[in-house]
Scaffold this active site. Structure first.
Site, PDB file in Angstrom:
ATOM      1  N   THR A   1      62.151  15.496  53.447  1.00  0.00           N
ATOM      2  CA  THR A   1      62.909  15.428  54.675  1.00  0.00           C
ATOM      3  C   THR A   1      64.195  14.706  54.341  1.00  0.00           C
ATOM      4  OG1 THR A   1      60.826  15.341  55.902  1.00  0.00           O
ATOM      5  CG2 THR A   1      62.752  14.502  57.045  1.00  0.00           C
TER       6      THR A   1
ATOM      7  N   ASN B   1      59.773  20.499  55.670  1.00  0.00           N
ATOM      8  CA  ASN B   1      58.451  19.972  55.345  1.00  0.00           C
ATOM      9  C   ASN B   1      58.429  19.583  53.876  1.00  0.00           C
ATOM     10  OD1 ASN B   1      55.907  18.992  55.805  1.00  0.00           O
ATOM     11  ND2 ASN B   1      54.882  20.944  55.462  1.00  0.00           N
TER      12      ASN B   1
ATOM     13  N   SER C   1      54.649  15.636  63.882  1.00  0.00           N
ATOM     14  CA  SER C   1      55.556  15.194  62.833  1.00  0.00           C
ATOM     15  C   SER C   1      55.465  13.687  62.669  1.00  0.00           C
ATOM     16  CB  SER C   1      56.994  15.591  63.191  1.00  0.00           C
ATOM     17  OG  SER C   1      57.928  14.991  62.313  1.00  0.00           O
ATOM     18  N   SER C   2      55.939  13.203  61.517  1.00  0.00           N
ATOM     19  CA  SER C   2      56.063  11.760  61.290  1.00  0.00           C
ATOM     20  C   SER C   2      57.510  11.292  61.347  1.00  0.00           C
ATOM     21  CB  SER C   2      55.473  11.398  59.912  1.00  0.00           C
ATOM     22  OG  SER C   2      54.092  11.637  59.872  1.00  0.00           O
TER      23      SER C   2
END
Length: 523
Positions: free
Chosen positions: A329, A349, A400-401
């Protein structure tokens, strides 16, 4: 590009959008047109908003699409195949943000990216090494090899990478806006690529896609306001939850990198990531208890079993509950002279996404479908577990993180931060904020200091080499922490490119872990 936009009179939103499009050209491992991202914005008047342009599952996606007849996950199907690709959101998100809060034209913010794609840019040593490592995974995709190899051989440092197809794709967006991507030539080529490789994205998927404006997660930590991204990002809720757990403790007195401080943060991370697996998902499909997770009383109850002298076991830590009620990312941070601030995180990703370039478009396609829970309690590529809340469903956004975050002090933006790094994004952002607020570090030290990471499962503490002293490691072992493991990758944990208010203005800091990062002063 972002600095040039600010110098030319644009605001922070203009700079963020222009940088987003430029990253699609110069940072193909994560910058993208066919991926997605999140943007947290704080306007000069103090208003805070977020834009969710996370990818969505195609209309024909099914819950068990990555399982074989025996119910087992088929290796590689959710990561390196046409079925791994979610419906892209980046273009709609960037254009929506520009239209609502920008001051410059679409032509002005896209021209730098188009120019670099048409004329090319010089490949540095780091990117050449990175591209060479990707070639084995790209060899079965002729369009990928056409762009990212030099007639089948690795690009070398000093070579110029020209991307004519990508320039045409960008130019269509410049001319036609959203319709230049989600309809017409680009959409036809993307759908044709899906049909050729057995993917699911259709014209209906593309025409239906819209980014979403969401209310940010807001917390308070030692007199600072924390503004971060809400679901389908798990980042904001977990960040605020962990800060709430840490707040009763004197981290400054414990000292940076001490066994006490690391033990405390690991135990907070252990509990927060267990909650992530159970409770977080797309809020358009499930009720996500963000207010509960970010509540200080909940954090107090959740941390009530914390033992300062002993590590807990992840197998003994489940998700918290309450009474029922009716691995690539990239991140960029921006601020302008008026005080408008943007934290922007975008991704494909995994590094270079699915490795698939949609023929004729020059665009690398994402592999975000892997961020769904293909099967309950089965780890994804980052080792993260998920359950029903993040199960695959048509049109649903995967969890998502990504944690773009803005910290406010006394009504003014103090810090803009975030990071790439898959599951380590949230803990990287946490540590940077703690470094600034608790340990009083300047931005350079806060960004570059060594980091540790724990995510509940697997039950290991990852730490950057030389990041923990032998004495600290010994004390953590004596407290019962197992699986103390040096970070196995050369670049380190995270890449927290950040901006911070200092006397006389703002300081920008590119994380030294990534040689390709840069901080761009406007004057």
């Amino acid at each position: 590009v972002g600095a040039d936009i600010l110098r030319g009179g644009g605001n922070a939103i203009d700079a963020a959008v222009a940088t987003g499009f430029a990253l699609a050209v110069t940072h193909p491992s994560a910058g993208n047109l066919a991926g997605g991202g999140f943007m947290v914005i704080r306007l000069a008047d103090g208003a805070v908003i977020t834009n969710d342009h996370r990818e969505r599952a195609p209309i024909t996606a099914t819950r068990d699409m990555y399982l074989d007849q025996a119910g087992n996950v088929i290796p590689g199907l959710s990561t390196y195949s046409h079925l791994a690709v979610g419906v892209p959101g980046t273009v709609d998100g960037l254009l929506s943000v520009l239209d609502k809060y920008g001051t410059m034209s679409r032509d002005a913010v896209l021209r730098p990216a188009i120019r670099m794609a048409q004329k090319g840019f010089v490949i540095d040593r780091d990117m050449a090494r990175d591209l060479e490592a990707q070639l084995p995974g790209m060899q079965k995709y002729p369009a990928s090899m056409q762009v990212f190899s030099n007639q089948g051989k690795p690009w070398q440092p000093g070579d110029v990478l020209v991307q004519k197809d990508l320039a045409r794709t960008l130019d269509l967006i410049r001319k036609r806006g959203r319709a230049g991507f989600y309809a017409g030539r680009t959409a036809d080529l993307l759908v044709a690529e899906m049909q050729r490789g057995g993917g699911l994205i259709s014209h209906a998927d593309l025409s239906e896609y819209q980014s979403v404006w969401r209310t940010p997660v807001i917390g308070q930590y030692r007199g600072h306001q924390i503004v971060s991204m809400p679901p389908p990002s798990s980042g904001g809720a977990l960040l605020v939850q962990m800060l709430n757990m840490l707040e009763p403790f004197d981290l400054k007195k414990m000292g940076y990198g001490s066994a006490d401080a690391v033990h405390l943060m690991v135990e907070a991370e252990r509990r927060a990531y267990a909650d992530r697996a159970e409770h977080l998902g797309d809020p358009d499909y499930i009720k996500v208890p963000v207010e509960r997770l970010a509540d200080k009383l909940y954090a107090k109850r959740r941390f009530a079993d914390f033992n300062p002298a002993r590590a807990s076991r992840s197998t003994d830590i489940g998700a918290g509950s309450w009474p029922a009620e009716s691995p690539d990312t990239t991140h960029a941070s921006f601020i302008d002279k008026e005080g408008n601030a943007v934290a922007y995180t975008t991704t494909l990703n995994l590094s270079y996404g699915s490795k698939i370039v949609a023929a004729g478009t020059g665009m690398l396609l994402n592999n975000e479908m892997d961020d769904f829970s293909a099967k309950p309690d089965t780890p994804n590529a980052f080792g993260l577990l998920g359950r029903e809340a993040n199960a695959i469903a048509p049109r649903k956004r995967m969890l998502s993180s990504m944690t773009p975050t803005i910290v406010v002090k006394d009504g003014k933006t103090l810090l803009i931060t975030g990071s790439p790094g898959g599951s380590t994004i949230i803990t990287t952002t946490l540590q940077l904020i703690v470094n600034v607020i608790d340990h009083g570090m300047d931005l350079s030290d806060a960004v570059s200091s060594p980091r540790v990471h724990h995510q509940w499962q697997p039950d290991v503490i990852l730490y950057e080499k030389q990041g923990l002293s032998p004495d600290t490691l010994q004390k953590l072992t004596e407290r019962g922490h197992q699986g103390l493991t040096p970070w196995p990758y050369p670049r380190g944990i995270g890449d927290a490119n950040s901006v911070m208010r200092v006397d006389g203005g703002f300081a920008g800091m590119a994380d030294p872990r990534n040689p390709g990062g840069a901080a761009g002063p406007t004057r």
